[in-house]
Design a protein around this motif. Sequence first.
Motif, PDB file in Angstrom:
ATOM      1  N   SER A 247      36.980  -2.381  46.025  1.00 57.57           N
ATOM      2  CA  SER A 247      36.635  -3.103  44.798  1.00 57.57           C
ATOM      3  C   SER A 247      36.934  -2.288  43.540  1.00 57.57           C
ATOM      4  O   SER A 247      36.878  -2.801  42.443  1.00 57.57           O
ATOM      5  CB  SER A 247      35.157  -3.471  44.799  1.00 57.57           C
ATOM      6  OG  SER A 247      34.839  -4.146  45.974  1.00 57.57           O
ATOM      7  N   LYS A 248      37.238  -1.011  43.723  1.00 56.72           N
ATOM      8  CA  LYS A 248      37.654  -0.132  42.628  1.00 56.72           C
ATOM      9  C   LYS A 248      36.632  -0.061  41.484  1.00 56.72           C
ATOM     10  O   LYS A 248      36.964  -0.217  40.307  1.00 56.72           O
ATOM     11  CB  LYS A 248      39.030  -0.548  42.097  1.00 56.72           C
ATOM     12  CG  LYS A 248      40.074  -0.661  43.194  1.00 56.72           C
ATOM     13  CD  LYS A 248      41.401  -0.180  42.789  1.00 56.72           C
ATOM     14  CE  LYS A 248      42.407  -0.012  43.887  1.00 56.72           C
ATOM     15  NZ  LYS A 248      42.069  -0.362  45.247  1.00 56.72           N
ATOM     16  N   CYS A 249      35.382   0.140  41.874  1.00 56.98           N
ATOM     17  CA  CYS A 249      34.369   0.399  40.868  1.00 56.98           C
ATOM     18  C   CYS A 249      34.425   1.879  40.486  1.00 56.98           C
ATOM     19  O   CYS A 249      34.905   2.703  41.259  1.00 56.98           O
ATOM     20  CB  CYS A 249      32.975   0.078  41.404  1.00 56.98           C
ATOM     21  SG  CYS A 249      32.647  -1.676  41.441  1.00 56.98           S
ATOM     22  N   PHE A 250      33.914   2.182  39.320  1.00 55.90           N
ATOM     23  CA  PHE A 250      33.917   3.564  38.841  1.00 55.90           C
ATOM     24  C   PHE A 250      32.838   4.341  39.590  1.00 55.90           C
ATOM     25  O   PHE A 250      31.704   3.901  39.696  1.00 55.90           O
ATOM     26  CB  PHE A 250      33.658   3.581  37.341  1.00 55.90           C
ATOM     27  CG  PHE A 250      34.016   4.872  36.679  1.00 55.90           C
ATOM     28  CD1 PHE A 250      35.334   5.243  36.552  1.00 55.90           C
ATOM     29  CD2 PHE A 250      33.033   5.704  36.183  1.00 55.90           C
ATOM     30  CE1 PHE A 250      35.683   6.432  35.928  1.00 55.90           C
ATOM     31  CE2 PHE A 250      33.366   6.896  35.563  1.00 55.90           C
ATOM     32  CZ  PHE A 250      34.694   7.260  35.436  1.00 55.90           C
ATOM     33  N   PHE A 251      33.210   5.506  40.109  1.00 51.62           N
ATOM     34  CA  PHE A 251      32.284   6.292  40.917  1.00 51.62           C
ATOM     35  C   PHE A 251      31.764   7.478  40.116  1.00 51.62           C
ATOM     36  O   PHE A 251      32.517   8.212  39.500  1.00 51.62           O
ATOM     37  CB  PHE A 251      33.010   6.785  42.176  1.00 51.62           C
ATOM     38  CG  PHE A 251      32.230   7.775  42.999  1.00 51.62           C
ATOM     39  CD1 PHE A 251      31.273   7.342  43.901  1.00 51.62           C
ATOM     40  CD2 PHE A 251      32.449   9.141  42.861  1.00 51.62           C
ATOM     41  CE1 PHE A 251      30.552   8.258  44.656  1.00 51.62           C
ATOM     42  CE2 PHE A 251      31.731  10.058  43.612  1.00 51.62           C
ATOM     43  CZ  PHE A 251      30.785   9.608  44.509  1.00 51.62           C
ATOM     44  N   GLU A 252      30.440   7.638  40.125  1.00 52.66           N
ATOM     45  CA  GLU A 252      29.838   8.834  39.529  1.00 52.66           C
ATOM     46  C   GLU A 252      28.987   9.487  40.605  1.00 52.66           C
ATOM     47  O   GLU A 252      28.053   8.854  41.096  1.00 52.66           O
ATOM     48  CB  GLU A 252      28.927   8.464  38.365  1.00 52.66           C
ATOM     49  CG  GLU A 252      29.611   7.912  37.165  1.00 52.66           C
ATOM     50  CD  GLU A 252      28.599   7.349  36.192  1.00 52.66           C
ATOM     51  OE1 GLU A 252      28.054   8.119  35.411  1.00 52.66           O
ATOM     52  OE2 GLU A 252      28.337   6.143  36.253  1.00 52.66           O
TER      53      GLU A 252
END
Lengths: 851, 143
Positions: free
Chosen positions: A322-327
Amino acid sequence: MSTKPTESGGKKTLNKNQKLRKKRVRNARSIRAEAIIASKSNTSNELTETGGILKVDQFINSRHYEINQLQIAMHRSKRSSSTRVFQALPRKLRRRTASHNIRRIPKRMRNRAIREMTKSAQQNPISPGLKGRKLHGLSSSALYKARMQVKLLRLAAKSNSLKLQLPEGATEAKVNLRQRIKLLNNAIKSSKRTTILKMNNRMGSYDNTGINEMAPIPRGRIKYYKRQRVFSWLPTHIWNAKRSHMMKRWGFQIPWSATQKCFKLSHRLGNSTAASDGALCIDSSFVGTMILRDNDSTGAFLKDLISKITNGRAILKKYYSSKCFFEGLLYDLNSHEVVLGPFDLLWINDVTVLLRLHPSLYSDLFNSLLQFKDNISIQDCRFSLASITLKGSKSSSALASILRSVGPSKSFEQLKLISRLTDPSVLPSKTMFAFNAIDPRHLANPKKITKPNKDLSVEQIMSLQTEFPATEFSSVLQRLVDPTERENSYKNQQTLKGLARRRRNLLLSDAANEHTSTIPHDSINDPSIPIVIIRRQKSMDWVVVMPWFWMLPFWYQLNRIPRIFNVGLRQVQQLNYEQRQLYFPDDYPFTSTGYMENNLYKRSSLKAKWDKKPRARRLNFEKIKDIHSVTLPSFTGEIGDYFSCDWKLLQILRNGIEFLTKNGEEVNMIESNKTTQFDDHKNRIVTVLNDLFELYKDEISADKVDDVVPVKFATALSEPVANKVSTLLDISTQALAIVPITCEVSGRGHPRDNARIYQIPSEHKIFWHNVVKGVYRSDGRIDHNQTIPLPKPHHLIGFITSGTFHLSEGRGVGNGFIDQKFAQEQKDKYILIRNVGTNVYRVAHWDYIHV
Amino acid sequence: MKHRVRNYSSNSTAHTMKTKLVRKYPTVKESSHIEIKSTIYIKSKTPYISAIKRISKKLQDPKPANIKYITIMGMGKAVEKTLSIACYFQTKKQRKVEIITTSVDVIDEIATEDNEESPVSTEDLETTLKKRTISGLRVKIYV
């Protein structure tokens, strides 16, 4: 010694200007008064022996007049002291440096400033400049150059190695200086490169990417090159250096804190509260960007690698598909137990990934990834991608008012849609925008997006996620991560003069353009800038990523918007604390960077401050009484190191207690009839608590440069660590598991950095329970003067890494770490906190921080 | 903000399987500068007295000076508290009070069931968004 009597009898005589000034101040301070003389016409008949009749209306009018005069006088006298126009400027615009220099004063005030300067006895405000005057037939700059040449020649003549470099004849004795210079000039001319690197713009912007190697520091003006060799400048350095305190760390010069006072301001604007009506921005280009691309089209190797460094998290469906931003946390390549620090990650496609790393972690990871050169290609984009981080409710509207897309763009439409949103926490977890933007300087000034007729609905918010323009997003992102495309974005980057010329021509060509100051975008010649805007869920801020040399124009435009303030790292730390999050590196003692920060950097600066004070003026930590209920012979006063969180002590203490109680025995404080004993290998035998402190002293005095971190990271969810401390050696080598916590003091006082955390001894539980409920005096007020029962040294369970008064809670709050074993055993979640160098304990309620 | 995790059975979906609510979103706020300065949101956690004090302060010294009324917003569980605050200003302080009932749309973030891997933390879950409507209250207290 004979003294000549002065005219004014010892007083300094004033010159004409000073007299004038004195008069002006006196005039400004005089207040006119209107005495009520009960008006002349009435005096005769209405004044009797018992007194006159007070005419209320007249009386009130006259007082009204006097109050008015008073206010005017106050205002005048305030202004009369400010003699120069720049002193009347708002605080933000005032500059003290070279305020005599007319060129430093804003243009609209220059005429007045010149008038004021000529009036005063100062020299001519408009200096002829360096170029005008001539000395020895040369202008001063030419003279400087000539003198420099002679100096350099002398130097060259002295050094043997340099002599060999000089052209033939230049060093001979009979040749005079002029001939020598001529010979040298010829030599320079002949050796000059004929091929010059051609740039695609007039600004000198270029893409500075290192592929499979570290990128060199950006080429800029030679004048500033030398001072950037160790700590390079951010794109906004000159802007920031005038407005912030800078700090030199991690290879960059980073804004540390704004010069203007901003503690309350950043609390009000930066937190996600309904009362925030502005935004804070920081140049976050020091956060390094790295782009990894798998050489194989399946991307299996890269996926495996990312899985390793994120402990399996960043390859989950949410981030990979889904290519969410990862922190999240960055783990060591070889061990999933060693945490390096926090970082960001974004999958661009199945074979490319973008990492954003703190500069202290960057080079280590980069160098360790180089061993996989055959499988992946690594781009070092530290100096080719810049970023701005924004926080506060006005961030989105500020961004929308400076950015314009090149053509019609769905992503930009989405940004415009949510731009008026004042509470960004309503945005879905995947909120990102990417489009090709036009040069921000095309807009003469930032322009707000006009308000649509309808209010924003919930469906529209949901459409951000459901109708995410994936293809457009990824195509812009592809441009951003491609070095040649970044280089292309600089093509025809215009100078300010060029833009001004275009704007003028636009005006002259058509009278209808009088009110449009926006230069229309020429799709063939004008640059289009790939730009990505990311809403970070966890940090609750916006990150804007763009090519390095495009940063400054955006930054200038952004800072023209009202209620946008620049901040530094200190404010980032403050906001992290207020949101009860950990700040890297100060709140990461389990990483080696954080440990060194605490143990070396902050410790030495605090210690130096303490050492500088005279003995009588500084706190004698050794002599503080009543810290613990028992005193051990091995130490007096404050426990552990006075200037840092002493993790080494905590490790030895907690491991040692586990060692001593492994068979269910009680912990004995001291063995009174024996001194310490050593075994055959000269190791200290640990039998009582006092031995542990002796062991700690041994470790400290051994003076090892110890970069082995004595603690390791654990979370609320992680399994209780089964570290069995069975041998003596384990006590000082087995890393102690600690969990991040945040705690709230229930009552007066607030924790400070490095405060000690104690567990509540079981025998004092009832007392502290009553304190939490409130113990009242007979007059109904809370009793603050009770005698507090003291814990013992072995009740120490952790340290506060950042603590102060929390403005939104209205009480003391601290973030810190405690022993994991204790955290999991405790149910009522109360601890005791004591600041370093004090003997007052405060009870606090704690909770886990989720990292 | 804390990400609260709890199980609740969704009534709208046909199947009775328990879905996981990952996060409740706040309401959509698009306020102007003046609205930000003159609006107070009441939560169920807001202490009654501190709300009264905050509103009284704003009424006594309105900033910016030209605002005509202070708006108080409350929804769901906080409606009752909002109403009692309104009543306080109406009866005890003799202020002109206007009460408007509305329905407020909010978003729930719900974990999808096709998370084949089981992540340790809820923040790693794949989610979908769902609309929910609740009753709300807007109270205008005139200066």
